[in-house]
Design a protein around this motif. Structure first.
Motif, PDB file in Angstrom:
ATOM      1  N   ASP A 355      60.306 -30.132  -1.335  1.00 36.16           N
ATOM      2  CA  ASP A 355      61.042 -30.030  -0.071  1.00 36.16           C
ATOM      3  C   ASP A 355      62.321 -29.222  -0.240  1.00 36.16           C
ATOM      4  OD1 ASP A 355      59.110 -31.484   1.225  1.00 36.16           O
ATOM      5  OD2 ASP A 355      60.143 -33.402   0.983  1.00 36.16           O
ATOM      6  N   LYS A 356      62.964 -29.351  -1.399  1.00 40.46           N
ATOM      7  CA  LYS A 356      64.205 -28.617  -1.619  1.00 40.46           C
ATOM      8  C   LYS A 356      63.964 -27.147  -1.969  1.00 40.46           C
ATOM      9  CE  LYS A 356      66.992 -32.127  -1.091  1.00 40.46           C
ATOM     10  NZ  LYS A 356      67.977 -32.180   0.025  1.00 40.46           N
ATOM     11  N   LEU A 357      62.841 -26.854  -2.608  1.00 43.14           N
ATOM     12  CA  LEU A 357      62.572 -25.486  -3.047  1.00 43.14           C
ATOM     13  C   LEU A 357      61.863 -24.651  -1.997  1.00 43.14           C
ATOM     14  CD1 LEU A 357      61.452 -26.098  -6.755  1.00 43.14           C
ATOM     15  CD2 LEU A 357      63.706 -25.437  -5.909  1.00 43.14           C
ATOM     16  N   ASP A 358      60.995 -25.291  -1.222  1.00 44.53           N
ATOM     17  CA  ASP A 358      60.199 -24.540  -0.242  1.00 44.53           C
ATOM     18  C   ASP A 358      60.987 -24.411   1.063  1.00 44.53           C
ATOM     19  OD1 ASP A 358      58.046 -23.172   0.825  1.00 44.53           O
ATOM     20  OD2 ASP A 358      57.071 -24.996   1.546  1.00 44.53           O
ATOM     21  N   ILE A 359      62.028 -23.610   1.038  1.00 43.33           N
ATOM     22  CA  ILE A 359      62.879 -23.407   2.201  1.00 43.33           C
ATOM     23  C   ILE A 359      62.998 -21.916   2.477  1.00 43.33           C
ATOM     24  CG2 ILE A 359      64.207 -25.526   1.819  1.00 43.33           C
ATOM     25  CD1 ILE A 359      66.403 -23.786   0.574  1.00 43.33           C
ATOM     26  N   ARG A 360      63.369 -21.620   3.689  1.00 42.47           N
ATOM     27  CA  ARG A 360      63.600 -20.232   4.064  1.00 42.47           C
ATOM     28  C   ARG A 360      64.938 -19.779   3.483  1.00 42.47           C
ATOM     29  NH1 ARG A 360      62.177 -16.680   8.388  1.00 42.47           N
ATOM     30  NH2 ARG A 360      63.765 -15.092   8.688  1.00 42.47           N
ATOM     31  N   ARG A 361      64.894 -18.795   2.627  1.00 41.56           N
ATOM     32  CA  ARG A 361      66.118 -18.289   2.014  1.00 41.56           C
ATOM     33  C   ARG A 361      66.770 -17.250   2.921  1.00 41.56           C
ATOM     34  NH1 ARG A 361      65.131 -16.257  -3.904  1.00 41.56           N
ATOM     35  NH2 ARG A 361      63.177 -15.500  -3.031  1.00 41.56           N
ATOM     36  N   ALA A 362      68.069 -17.231   2.877  1.00 40.11           N
ATOM     37  CA  ALA A 362      68.807 -16.246   3.662  1.00 40.11           C
ATOM     38  C   ALA A 362      68.595 -14.852   3.077  1.00 40.11           C
ATOM     39  CB  ALA A 362      70.290 -16.592   3.693  1.00 40.11           C
ATOM     40  N   GLN A 363      68.725 -13.849   3.930  1.00 43.07           N
ATOM     41  CA  GLN A 363      68.619 -12.463   3.508  1.00 43.07           C
ATOM     42  C   GLN A 363      69.969 -11.779   3.684  1.00 43.07           C
ATOM     43  OE1 GLN A 363      64.346 -10.817   4.338  1.00 43.07           O
ATOM     44  NE2 GLN A 363      65.053 -11.722   6.243  1.00 43.07           N
ATOM     45  N   VAL A 364      70.121 -10.671   2.992  1.00 45.62           N
ATOM     46  CA  VAL A 364      71.374  -9.922   3.045  1.00 45.62           C
ATOM     47  C   VAL A 364      71.050  -8.465   3.339  1.00 45.62           C
ATOM     48  CG1 VAL A 364      73.452  -9.235   1.802  1.00 45.62           C
ATOM     49  CG2 VAL A 364      72.466 -11.498   1.411  1.00 45.62           C
ATOM     50  N   GLN A 365      71.700  -7.941   4.358  1.00 42.03           N
ATOM     51  CA  GLN A 365      71.614  -6.514   4.645  1.00 42.03           C
ATOM     52  C   GLN A 365      72.807  -5.824   3.987  1.00 42.03           C
ATOM     53  OE1 GLN A 365      72.472  -5.322   8.631  1.00 42.03           O
ATOM     54  NE2 GLN A 365      71.424  -3.364   8.466  1.00 42.03           N
ATOM     55  N   VAL A 366      72.516  -4.846   3.145  1.00 48.43           N
ATOM     56  CA  VAL A 366      73.559  -4.132   2.418  1.00 48.43           C
ATOM     57  C   VAL A 366      73.561  -2.684   2.898  1.00 48.43           C
ATOM     58  CG1 VAL A 366      74.431  -3.457   0.164  1.00 48.43           C
ATOM     59  CG2 VAL A 366      73.276  -5.647   0.426  1.00 48.43           C
ATOM     60  N   GLU A 367      74.706  -2.251   3.391  1.00 50.78           N
ATOM     61  CA  GLU A 367      74.870  -0.877   3.844  1.00 50.78           C
ATOM     62  C   GLU A 367      75.932  -0.213   2.969  1.00 50.78           C
ATOM     63  OE1 GLU A 367      74.013  -0.852   8.567  1.00 50.78           O
ATOM     64  OE2 GLU A 367      75.837  -1.857   7.949  1.00 50.78           O
ATOM     65  N   ALA A 368      75.562   0.905   2.378  1.00 51.39           N
ATOM     66  CA  ALA A 368      76.487   1.671   1.549  1.00 51.39           C
ATOM     67  C   ALA A 368      76.914   2.926   2.297  1.00 51.39           C
ATOM     68  CB  ALA A 368      75.844   2.038   0.211  1.00 51.39           C
ATOM     69  N   LEU A 369      78.123   3.346   2.049  1.00 51.84           N
ATOM     70  CA  LEU A 369      78.665   4.561   2.665  1.00 51.84           C
ATOM     71  C   LEU A 369      79.277   5.410   1.558  1.00 51.84           C
ATOM     72  CD1 LEU A 369      79.317   6.157   5.242  1.00 51.84           C
ATOM     73  CD2 LEU A 369      81.481   4.904   5.360  1.00 51.84           C
ATOM     74  N   ILE A 370      78.670   6.573   1.316  1.00 54.46           N
ATOM     75  CA  ILE A 370      79.133   7.497   0.279  1.00 54.46           C
ATOM     76  C   ILE A 370      79.738   8.703   0.979  1.00 54.46           C
ATOM     77  CG2 ILE A 370      78.483   8.811  -1.759  1.00 54.46           C
ATOM     78  CD1 ILE A 370      75.993   7.014  -1.935  1.00 54.46           C
ATOM     79  N   VAL A 371      81.031   8.888   0.808  1.00 54.73           N
ATOM     80  CA  VAL A 371      81.761   9.971   1.479  1.00 54.73           C
ATOM     81  C   VAL A 371      82.281  10.918   0.406  1.00 54.73           C
ATOM     82  CG1 VAL A 371      83.649  10.548   3.031  1.00 54.73           C
ATOM     83  CG2 VAL A 371      82.422   8.382   3.315  1.00 54.73           C
ATOM     84  N   GLU A 372      81.932  12.203   0.538  1.00 54.83           N
ATOM     85  CA  GLU A 372      82.368  13.219  -0.422  1.00 54.83           C
ATOM     86  C   GLU A 372      82.906  14.415   0.345  1.00 54.83           C
ATOM     87  OE1 GLU A 372      80.695  15.844  -4.214  1.00 54.83           O
ATOM     88  OE2 GLU A 372      79.416  14.390  -3.194  1.00 54.83           O
ATOM     89  N   ILE A 373      84.151  14.751   0.094  1.00 54.58           N
ATOM     90  CA  ILE A 373      84.809  15.881   0.758  1.00 54.58           C
ATOM     91  C   ILE A 373      85.337  16.807  -0.333  1.00 54.58           C
ATOM     92  CG2 ILE A 373      86.634  16.605   2.329  1.00 54.58           C
ATOM     93  CD1 ILE A 373      86.527  13.826   3.565  1.00 54.58           C
TER      94      ILE A 373
END
Length: 708
Positions: A355-373
């Motif tokens: 019961d403790k292991l079979d749970i819906r795990r949270a997800q993470v959206q990762v957005e990266a921003l690479i700026v080069e000038i």
């Protein structure tokens, strides 16, 4: 008689009434044949519409008590008695009269104050007496300590039994009731409380279960009692499970406890197979991975319960031995299910772990921003000279050729001009052709000179170049991954790089050679690798590997081109939805150089004809940002996907206003709209174009209502 300071002077009518009262007090009634008259003076009060103050005065004269009367005390009293009364009985009757008319007598030292009932709680009274009279109407304050039930729970039940002028409160810390009321009512409340406090004095029985699960038995018993709740059976007994010892705790009415005890004993019987088997379908966890972990848990549970494992057969689907012959755990990969056979105690422990292991795990959206000038500026200005001797000789007498003057040098141009001679038109054309075929350097080039068959020949080249370049690159890789799971996104291309070659100069037996070249392919582009870990609250720990690379120029003495690579490897902690800079590079490089001929280049103004100068500035800003967003449920995941989906769809719709250049009537292909909150794209319209395209074609010829 009361002191003069405690009572007003009587009026003539009042004096007559007092004389009558004194006469009644002084007369001792003869004893009736059946009743014994108590020793001492007696009084037979008979008042009709008498002022209350007169009765108070009479009571004071009979009992010897002193009274202070509140100005608000005023009433017409009728008090009749057919039998004589002692002074004590007369005082009790007087207290009853005060209760009837809404007043109370409160002792205060050697005097008694007559005040309205509403003020009785705010003045001292007979507090905490050793014995509360069940017939007296005096105001008393008593404390009752509860032994078995909660005092706070009794307050709402007893409140209707207390008059408005009384007081009832609970002291939870000491489990006490505080009551302030007339003695007769306080005695009544004390008897009720004593009776109610006996209900919690039932013994508590402990029933140890050997085969059944305590939690399951409690669930069955409570379900059985729910149907009898209207008859009060469920309140007569209480059953609680102690999961640590697999025991039941019973308390309540004796007959109900006996009935439930017999039921529990019948339920706690071993199964015919000596164990129990359950099939548990997992919703989120991997059955194959979790099976081995459950075997270790079953071993620990058996040791904790005093049953050391007696290792037997291995479970199907894994090579780890089971706890003993009665416990088997194996995984069915096709249905992602666990098949477990174990005794009830171990089965309960395993199910709790699942019961403790079979749970819906949270997800993470990762957005990266690479700026080069990048901003690059450079300039070059130089003068080159060449001096030839007499005649047709091509050997220069003097040359100035600076390393930073560009390509080609003045020697190359002069050689090209003289390659065909300059004496005839044909040779002049050949020389011009040679010059035009030579590689002319970038920038502005101005040449002057003299080339003749006689005399001294010379040539001069002035080269000037200014270069300004800038680049603004923004890359935004994005990915979604589960908590504690590594994810990687690549937007790259593979470029071939020559790593070696072989060419044999010796012919083989058949007269041929086998040269070859080795090539290695390398990925260049944007690579983002992230492992998120959601901490307590809304913070996210990110283990990040970020790389951004691109092809570069070919270096001198290099077999192939170079690659530019920028990478970051770090671990950061950031709040949900926050933006953090991972790192970067900020550089500003300035380079200046000057090449000149000694002595001649130092001459003011004229020395510029013997110099070559160059300068450059390169400014670079490179920063990498990261932004995590926790997706705790399906709704958050769907909303994020819907936002990205609609953004792509909108970009398709505004591309050339939805039209295709030079193709009238044709529309840009657009993904179908997504219903809000569905998380899945809606079915596209079943349009058929004039060219016989099937439904859902990317570019239908008929108008699509989803297009602009």
């Amino acid at each position: 008689m009361m002191p003069t300071s405690f009572r007003p002077q009587p009026k003539p009518r009042t004096a007559a009434v007092l004389a009558l009262c004194a006469l009644l007090v002084s007369v001792t009634l003869p004893a009736a044949p059946q009743t014994r008259i108590p020793d001492g003076p007696t009084i037979t009060p008979n008042y009709k519409d008498a002022d209350l103050s007169q009765i108070i005065q009479a009571v004071g004269e009979v009992t010897g008590k002193n009274f202070i009367i509140d100005p608000r005390v005023n009433a017409k009293v009728t008090m009749l008695s057919a039998t004589p009364m002692s002074p004590a009985a007369f005082y009790e009757a007087f207290l009853a009269v005060l209760q009837v008319y809404g007043y109370v007598a409160v002792p205060a030292g050697k005097v008694i104050k007559i005040i309205p009932n509403t003020d009785a709680r705010q003045v001292p009274a007979n507090d905490l007496p050793d014995n509360v009279s069940s017939t007296s109407d005096e105001i008393v304050t008593q404390i009752i300590t509860m032994k078995n039930i909660s005092a706070a729970q009794l307050v709402p039940l007893l409140r209707p039994l207390i008059p408005q002028y009384g007081h009832l409160a609970a002291y939870p810390s000491g489990n006490m009731l505080i009551i302030s009321d007339r003695a007769s009512n306080v005695s009544r409340i004390a008897r009720i409380v004593a009776r109610m406090d006996e209900g919690g004095d039932e013994p508590i029985e402990v029933i140890a279960l050997h085969n059944a699960s305590a939690a399951d038995v409690v669930r069955i018993v409570n379900s059985l009692n729910q149907g009898q709740g209207a008859e009060g059976a469920s309140a007569a007994v209480k059953v609680v499970a102690d999961e640590r010892t697999n025991s039941l705790l019973l308390t309540g009415e004796k007959s109900q406890r006996l009935r439930l005890k017999a039921l529990i004993i019948n339920m706690d019987t071993p199964l015919a197979t000596g164990g129990d088997t359950q099939v548990r379908y997992l919703r989120y966890a991997d059955a194959e991975k979790i099976a081995d972990k459950l075997k270790g848990q079953a071993t620990a549970s058996a040791k904790a319960q005093g049953g050391p494992p007696t290792g037997g057969a291995a479970a199907a689907g894994g090579g780890t031995p089971n706890v003993d012959a009665s416990v088997t755990i194996w995984a069915d990969i096709a249905t992602n299910a666990l098949i477990i056979t174990a005794p009830p105690k171990i089965m309960k422990s395993l199910m709790a772990v699942i019961d403790k292991l079979d749970i819906r795990r949270a997800q993470v959206q990762v957005e990266a921003l690479i700026v080069e000038i990048d901003v690059n500026k450079s300039s070059n200005l130089g003068v080159q000279w060449i001096l030839y001797g007499q005649g047709n000789t091509t050997t220069p007498a003097a040359i100035t050729n600076f390393p930073g003057s560009g390509t080609p040098g003045i020697v190359d141009l002069a050689a090209a001009a003289l390659s065909g001679g300059v004496a005839s038109a044909t040779s002049a054309a050949t020389g011009a052709s040679a010059i035009s075929s030579a590689t002319i350097g970038t920038g502005a080039t101005l040449a002057i000179g003299r080339f003749n068959s006689t005399g001294t020949n010379f040539a001069a080249i002035v080269q000037a170049l200014r270069s300004d370049g800038s680049s603004n690159i923004i890359s935004t890789p994005s990915l979604i991954t589960m908590n504690n799971e590594e994810a990687e996104v690549k937007v790259t291309q593979e470029i071939p790089l020559i790593t070696g070659s072989y060419s044999s100069s010796t012919a083989s037996t058949n007269g041929t050679t086998s040269p070859f070249t080795t090539i290695q392919r390398e990925e260049v582009g944007t690579i983002l690798k992230v492992t998120p870990h959601i901490n307590e609250g809304n913070s996210v720990q990110l283990k990040i590997e970020q790389e951004d690379s691109s092809p570069g120029a070919k270096l001198t003495n290099s077999a192939d081109i170079s690659t530019n690579k920028r990478s970051i490897k770090t671990t950061v902690l950031i709040e949900d939805g926050g933006i953090i800079v991972l790192g970067g590079l900020m550089s500003d490089t300035v380079t200046e150089s000057e090449d000149r001929v000694p002595l001649l280049g130092a001459i003011p103004l004229l020395g510029n004809l013997f110099k070559n100068r160059s300068g450059s500035r390169q400014k670079k800003n490179l920063l990498v940002f990261i932004r995590p967003k926790i997706l705790r449920d399906a709704e958050a995941t769907e909303n994020t996907s819907e936002a990205k989906y609609n953004e792509v769809r909108q970009n398709q719709k505004v591309l050339n206003n939805g039209h295709i250049t030079l193709l009238p009537g044709q529309k840009q292909p657009v993904v179908p709209p997504m219903p809000p909150g569905s998380g899945l794209p809606a079915p596209s319209p079943t349009d058929t174009n004039a060219q016989g395209a099937t439904p859902n074609a990317p570019a239908p010829s008929t108008p699509n209502p989803s297009h602009p």
